[in-house]
Design an enzyme around this catalytic site. Structure first.
Site, PDB file in Angstrom:
ATOM      1  N   SER A  88     -25.241 -14.240  67.006  1.00 40.58           N
ATOM      2  CA  SER A  88     -26.346 -13.359  66.621  1.00 40.58           C
ATOM      3  C   SER A  88     -26.306 -13.035  65.132  1.00 40.58           C
ATOM      4  O   SER A  88     -27.310 -12.604  64.562  1.00 40.58           O
ATOM      5  CB  SER A  88     -26.312 -12.062  67.436  1.00 40.58           C
ATOM      6  OG  SER A  88     -25.198 -11.255  67.060  1.00 40.58           O
ATOM      7  N   PRO A 125     -20.872  -7.397  70.036  1.00 40.21           N
ATOM      8  CA  PRO A 125     -19.478  -7.354  69.546  1.00 40.21           C
ATOM      9  C   PRO A 125     -19.351  -7.336  68.024  1.00 40.21           C
ATOM     10  O   PRO A 125     -18.249  -7.361  67.487  1.00 40.21           O
ATOM     11  CB  PRO A 125     -18.904  -8.660  70.093  1.00 40.21           C
ATOM     12  CG  PRO A 125     -20.062  -9.603  70.075  1.00 40.21           C
ATOM     13  CD  PRO A 125     -21.280  -8.767  70.424  1.00 40.21           C
ATOM     14  N   GLY A 126     -20.503  -7.331  67.293  1.00 42.32           N
ATOM     15  CA  GLY A 126     -20.410  -7.135  65.850  1.00 42.32           C
ATOM     16  C   GLY A 126     -20.996  -8.227  64.992  1.00 42.32           C
ATOM     17  O   GLY A 126     -20.696  -8.300  63.794  1.00 42.32           O
ATOM     18  N   GLY A 127     -21.866  -9.072  65.559  1.00 42.27           N
ATOM     19  CA  GLY A 127     -22.466 -10.144  64.760  1.00 42.27           C
ATOM     20  C   GLY A 127     -23.292  -9.630  63.591  1.00 42.27           C
ATOM     21  O   GLY A 127     -23.207 -10.148  62.473  1.00 42.27           O
ATOM     22  N   ASP A 176     -22.163   1.691  69.783  1.00 41.44           N
ATOM     23  CA  ASP A 176     -22.238   0.894  71.007  1.00 41.44           C
ATOM     24  C   ASP A 176     -21.098   1.287  71.929  1.00 41.44           C
ATOM     25  O   ASP A 176     -19.973   1.531  71.460  1.00 41.44           O
ATOM     26  CB  ASP A 176     -22.155  -0.609  70.694  1.00 41.44           C
ATOM     27  CG  ASP A 176     -22.749  -1.454  71.816  1.00 41.44           C
ATOM     28  OD1 ASP A 176     -22.284  -1.336  72.974  1.00 41.44           O
ATOM     29  OD2 ASP A 176     -23.671  -2.242  71.537  1.00 41.44           O
ATOM     30  N   ASP A 186     -24.637   7.232  72.483  1.00 42.61           N
ATOM     31  CA  ASP A 186     -25.972   6.733  72.809  1.00 42.61           C
ATOM     32  C   ASP A 186     -26.759   6.461  71.532  1.00 42.61           C
ATOM     33  O   ASP A 186     -26.961   7.355  70.699  1.00 42.61           O
ATOM     34  CB  ASP A 186     -26.703   7.770  73.670  1.00 42.61           C
ATOM     35  CG  ASP A 186     -28.125   7.343  73.999  1.00 42.61           C
ATOM     36  OD1 ASP A 186     -28.374   6.123  74.104  1.00 42.61           O
ATOM     37  OD2 ASP A 186     -28.989   8.233  74.134  1.00 42.61           O
ATOM     38  N   ASP A 219     -30.273  -4.236  67.322  1.00 48.01           N
ATOM     39  CA  ASP A 219     -30.531  -5.379  68.203  1.00 48.01           C
ATOM     40  C   ASP A 219     -30.312  -4.958  69.654  1.00 48.01           C
ATOM     41  O   ASP A 219     -29.749  -5.700  70.454  1.00 48.01           O
ATOM     42  CB  ASP A 219     -29.611  -6.551  67.821  1.00 48.01           C
ATOM     43  CG  ASP A 219     -30.002  -7.854  68.517  1.00 48.01           C
ATOM     44  OD1 ASP A 219     -31.191  -7.994  68.886  1.00 48.01           O
ATOM     45  OD2 ASP A 219     -29.131  -8.723  68.688  1.00 48.01           O
ATOM     46  N   LYS A 274     -37.904  -7.054  71.664  1.00 45.27           N
ATOM     47  CA  LYS A 274     -37.810  -8.019  72.763  1.00 45.27           C
ATOM     48  C   LYS A 274     -39.169  -8.081  73.460  1.00 45.27           C
ATOM     49  O   LYS A 274     -39.630  -7.094  74.028  1.00 45.27           O
ATOM     50  CB  LYS A 274     -36.730  -7.594  73.756  1.00 45.27           C
ATOM     51  CG  LYS A 274     -35.403  -7.183  73.125  1.00 45.27           C
ATOM     52  CD  LYS A 274     -34.701  -8.311  72.418  1.00 45.27           C
ATOM     53  CE  LYS A 274     -33.359  -7.847  71.858  1.00 45.27           C
ATOM     54  NZ  LYS A 274     -32.655  -8.911  71.113  1.00 45.27           N
TER      55      LYS A 274
END
Length: 377
Positions: A211, A245-247, A263, A283, A299, A328
């Site tokens: 990502s 995860p940090g892209g 997150d 949140d 994202d 999305k």
């Protein structure tokens, strides 16, 4: 209304279409992600009508392109004044269609192309060689690698290609197949700098997920070089909503920004080792930074109607100066959903009497989503 054709229908121009004339455009040609032709066509048709252009959509499903064909050719400068190619969301690449060459011979494609290009009455700053982003189009890549330098050399010798003149238009040579070529023109401010609108980005070995390429492309596509230089400086503060995860976080940290990642999921340990990461398991819809930040990127997998107002609130309230985020999209009525989100953002900005910039693009690394850039003016 747009005219839709089945995938087996050959793409042909109206035989009554007037022959190309120097300084005239035959239409507006757009390349898109294969399968998104209806969305690109609806958007292109609506924009052309808003510009008071008479014509209709010619589309081949799953071809990766669509065309608004003008009923009567329009002077190129006039078309440019009336129609802004850069505002099209589903266009990866776009240009004014200037000529089409049929029945290219197998043994000498150079001669008819040079003749047609010379007939355009222009000189060019660059040549972009393009094919449909389909399996059939990719079969021509080998030929283009051999043919491109030959054509560029011939254009240079003819005085038509002036790479030292960046203000000249770019020439697009689009090959739907081995027998036909569409010739078009664009300015650098109108369309993608990459052939077919496909950036050649290398996956960084240190990035936690693919990502990261999406944010890298967004920065290059949605921000001007001046905006990149001013806003992506070491030491600036950023927030990443839905970071795991940090892209996306990696793209910011690699530029020296200090990032607060929001997150409940884990972040790659390599990011924490940089000393530039703060990870909060809270949140993303309710958390607020203690002080304003330069960037907020997002994202999160949520309904566009929830994301758009949240992004607008961050910018309008001053929590962040700039934001890049994804919407999305649903499987159907994507164009309508984007316009709905535009309206939600505009409503919040108008309520605060805030002038703003909103750029939206269906990037090469996007799938069922679009990427947006929002900032105060």
């Amino acid at each position: 209304m747009p005219r839709f054709y089945t995938p087996t229908t050959p793409f042909r121009f109206d035989p009554m279409q007037p022959a190309p004339t120097p300084c005239l455009s035959l239409g507006i040609f757009v390349q898109c992600r294969p399968g998104f032709e209806p969305d690109a066509s609806l958007e292109l048709h609506a924009a052309a009508r808003a510009a008071r252009l008479d014509g209709g959509i010619v589309e081949v499903m799953n071809s990766g392109f669509t065309l608004f064909q003008l009923d009567t050719p329009v002077p190129r400068d006039e078309l440019r004044r009336r129609f802004d190619l850069s505002r099209l969301v589903f266009s990866r690449q776009g240009f004014q269609l200037a000529a089409h060459v049929e029945d290219l011979p197998d043994k000498d494609r150079l001669s008819p192309l040079i003749k047609a290009i010379a007939g355009l009455g222009e000189r060019f700053s660059a040549v972009l060689f393009e094919t449909p982003d389909t399996n059939e189009g990719k079969q021509q890549s080998g030929f283009l690698r051999r043919f491109a330098p030959v054509l560029e050399d011939a254009l240079s010798k003819a005085g038509l290609l002036r790479g030292d003149s960046p203000h000249l238009p770019r020439l697009h040579v689009f090959l739907p197949d081995s027998k036909r070529a569409l010739l078009g023109l664009s300015l650098g401010s109108e369309a993608s700098a990459w052939p077919m609108g496909i950036p050649r980005l290398r996956m960084p070995g240190e990035a936690p997920s693919r990502s990261t390429l999406k944010l890298a492309e967004a920065i290059l596509s949605l921000l001007t070089p001046e905006e990149q230089k001013a806003s992506l400086r070491p030491g600036l503060l950023a927030v990443d909503l839905g970071a795991s995860p940090g892209g996306w976080t990696w793209q910011l940290i690699s530029r020296g920004l200090r990032v607060t990642a929001i997150d409940n999921g884990p972040m790659a340990p390599s990011l924490a080792a940089t000393g530039l990461l703060e990870h909060l398991r809270v949140d993303g819809f309710s958390w607020k930074p203690r002080k304003p930040v330069e960037w907020m990127v997002c994202d999160m997998v949520e309904q566009p109607s929830r994301i758009a107002p949240l992004m607008a609130e961050w910018v309008a309230s001053g929590r962040c100066r700039r934001s890049i985020f994804n919407l999305k999209l649903p499987m159907k009525r994507r164009h309508d959903e984007i316009e709905r989100c535009r309206a939600l953002i505009d409503q919040r900005m108008r309520a605060g009497n805030i002038k703003y910039i909103l750029r939206i693009k269906h990037l090469y690394h996007d799938r069922e989503e679009v990427t947006c850039y929002l900032t105060r003016r």
